[in-house]
Write an enzyme that holds these catalytic residues in place. Structure first.
Site, PDB file in Angstrom:
ATOM      1  N   ASP A 112      26.528  57.730   3.455  1.00 55.66           N
ATOM      2  CA  ASP A 112      25.567  56.628   3.545  1.00 55.66           C
ATOM      3  C   ASP A 112      26.063  55.425   2.732  1.00 55.66           C
ATOM      4  OD1 ASP A 112      25.207  57.637   1.041  1.00 55.66           O
ATOM      5  OD2 ASP A 112      23.030  57.780   1.138  1.00 55.66           O
ATOM      6  N   SER A 113      27.240  55.566   2.111  1.00 60.84           N
ATOM      7  CA  SER A 113      27.911  54.409   1.498  1.00 60.84           C
ATOM      8  C   SER A 113      28.191  53.355   2.573  1.00 60.84           C
ATOM      9  CB  SER A 113      29.213  54.837   0.817  1.00 60.84           C
ATOM     10  OG  SER A 113      29.966  55.667   1.664  1.00 60.84           O
ATOM     11  N   ASP A 151      26.093  62.390   6.162  1.00 59.61           N
ATOM     12  CA  ASP A 151      25.101  62.252   5.085  1.00 59.61           C
ATOM     13  C   ASP A 151      23.701  62.110   5.667  1.00 59.61           C
ATOM     14  OD1 ASP A 151      25.389  62.259   2.356  1.00 59.61           O
ATOM     15  OD2 ASP A 151      26.245  60.247   2.242  1.00 59.61           O
ATOM     16  N   LYS A 181      25.402  66.494   4.481  1.00 62.85           N
ATOM     17  CA  LYS A 181      25.365  66.421   3.011  1.00 62.85           C
ATOM     18  C   LYS A 181      24.009  65.847   2.629  1.00 62.85           C
ATOM     19  CE  LYS A 181      27.719  63.224   0.455  1.00 62.85           C
ATOM     20  NZ  LYS A 181      26.596  62.542  -0.242  1.00 62.85           N
ATOM     21  N   GLU A 183      21.610  64.751  -1.058  1.00 63.76           N
ATOM     22  CA  GLU A 183      21.717  64.451  -2.486  1.00 63.76           C
ATOM     23  C   GLU A 183      20.606  65.116  -3.279  1.00 63.76           C
ATOM     24  OE1 GLU A 183      21.886  60.299  -3.410  1.00 63.76           O
ATOM     25  OE2 GLU A 183      23.615  59.936  -2.119  1.00 63.76           O
ATOM     26  N   GLU A 251      29.453  63.601  -8.645  1.00 66.75           N
ATOM     27  CA  GLU A 251      29.736  62.160  -8.735  1.00 66.75           C
ATOM     28  C   GLU A 251      29.457  61.631 -10.140  1.00 66.75           C
ATOM     29  OE1 GLU A 251      28.280  59.740  -5.518  1.00 66.75           O
ATOM     30  OE2 GLU A 251      28.767  57.881  -6.566  1.00 66.75           O
TER      31      GLU A 251
HETATM   32  O1  KIV Z   1      28.040  58.163   0.743  1.00 67.81           O
HETATM   33  C1  KIV Z   1      29.142  58.485   0.291  1.00 67.81           C
HETATM   34  O2  KIV Z   1      30.174  57.900   0.620  1.00 67.81           O
HETATM   35  C2  KIV Z   1      29.200  59.582  -0.661  1.00 67.81           C
HETATM   36  C3  KIV Z   1      30.496  59.849  -1.328  1.00 67.81           C
HETATM   37  C4  KIV Z   1      30.818  58.795  -2.287  1.00 67.81           C
HETATM   38  C5  KIV Z   1      30.540  61.195  -1.926  1.00 67.81           C
HETATM   39  O3  KIV Z   1      28.223  60.205  -0.895  1.00 67.81           O
END
Ligand code: KIV
Length: 385
Positions: A112-113, A151, A181, A183, A251
């Site tokens: 989600d970056s 994510d 993934k 969080e 992280e």
């Molecule tokens: O969203 C993302 O890119 C991440 C990574 C930095 C692990 O969660």
């Protein structure tokens, strides 16, 4: 003509035989008759002959995905058991996915970056599930080898375990991902991770600095810097392992906290800003390539990030070279003006233009023919540099 038909028939029979042999080897491992490389090449060549896709199209045709090459959880487990480092890079679109695939990276994370590095937001919070799914699909088209992890974005899984399962299912079904993934380590997140695993979906956890929680963390702050916070990192990672996560991202935690977590877990830890004592490492695509050399990104590029290239500088230079060549009418030269029209057709074309009363257009076409020939001749005479 007859020869062509017979040849095609022969090729068809040959392909069918090869395909039957290939299927036999897939279905019955004890009778493992796999194709030798020359036979595989012959099969591809034969498929090409029977294809109705032109050999060379303007933008190239679709490429078949190579079956059976995807990195699996078992392969990751094996790497981890052998003490081999796992590589993870984020991707958000088709070209980044293709590059990650070509580089042989193990896991491609559609993070989600994207909210920050692709959409230009200051945090990861604004990106929606529908936007994430668009990124996931593009990545799935580009990367056929790495394990694909998508994510779950902020707001798509926090309300209940069933919301989390529904979102995870969409990420696999509509996004083409292999795993998800999520969080955090609050009890509700652990329950959500458990429910998703029980739904048959592989889950990667994420502890330490969890960017979706900046509201409660008070900004992008490293975690695990006090006894209480360090213990929480280890305990949360253990809880995620307990409910069946296949790995955990650590992280922005101090090296010793990452080392303790890695040692306490049986599943691999993937570090980002967590030092060397992790089972693998992940970086954001744009950060590692040094891709965004503008003030907004400079502001959000974390200090733990190593830039392996200065792609942004190259992009800037290429764009200003293009601008300068177009403005000075240098581009496109003869080598980038590939499409020809035969002499007879040119004559016919000029006549038709004149008939249509387009005299100036006919003159423009005639002078273009002359100039392009002249430029072509002089470029052939210019010795190669
Ligand atoms: O969203 C993302 O890119 C991440 C990574 C930095 C692990 O969660």
């Amino acid at each position: 003509m007859m020869f062509l038909v017979l040849f095609q028939h022969y090729i068809y029979v040959y392909i069918s035989t090869l395909q039957r042999r290939q299927q036999t080897s897939i279905r019955a491992p004890s009778f493992s008759l796999s194709l030798s490389p020359p036979a595989g090449r012959m099969l591809r060549f034969a498929r090409r002959l029977l294809s109705n896709m032109p050999e060379s199209t303007v933008y190239g045709g679709p490429k078949p995905q190579t079956e059976g090459r995807r990195v699996t959880l078992n392969q990751l487990r094996l790497k981890h058991r052998r003490g081999e480092a796992i590589t993870v890079v984020t991707a958000y679109d088709y070209p980044s996915a293709v590059h990650i695939d070509l580089a042989g990276i193990d896991v491609c994370l559609v993070g989600d970056s994207a909210s920050m590095v692709v959409h230009g937001h200051d945090t990861t919070l604004p990106i929606s599930l529908d936007e994430m799914l668009v990124h996931c699909r593009a990545v799935a088209r580009g990367a056929s080898r790495p394990l694909l992890v998508g994510d779950l974005p902020f707001g798509s899984y926090e309300s209940s375990s069933s919301q989390a399962v529904n979102t995870a299912v969409r990420v696999l079904k509509e996004g083409g991902m292999d795993a998800i993934k999520l969080e955090g380590g609050a009890p509700s997140r652990i329950s959500a991770a458990k429910a998703i695993v029980e739904a048959g979906i592989a889950v990667m956890g994420h502890v330490g600095l969890t960017p979706q929680a900046i509201s409660v963390l008070g900004g992008f702050r490293p975690q695990g810097k006090t006894v209480c916070s360090a213990v929480k990192v280890v305990e949360t990672a253990l809880a995620l392992q307990e409910v069946g996560c296949f790995s955990v991202v650590l992280e922005c935690v101090p090296g010793p906290v990452a080392a303790a977590t890695t040692s306490a877990l049986q599943i691999p830890t993937i570090g980002i800003g967590a030092g060397p004592y992790c089972s693998g490492q992940v970086l954001v695509y744009h950060d590692l390539l040094g891709m965004l050399q503008h003030p907004h990104h400079a502001k959000v590029t974390p200090k733990f990030c190593k830039q392996y290239g200065r792609v942004g500088d190259m992009i800037n230079k290429s764009l200003s070279d293009f601008k300068q060549e177009v403005e000075n009418r240098i581009f496109p030269g003869p080598s980038h003006t590939p499409y020809k029209i035969g002499e007879d057709d040119v004559d016919g074309f000029l006549k038709e233009l004149e008939k249509l009363g387009l005299k100036e257009a006919a003159a423009a076409a005639a002078s273009a023919v002359e100039n392009l020939e002249k430029i072509g001749r002089s470029s052939m005479e210019t010795p190669a540099r």
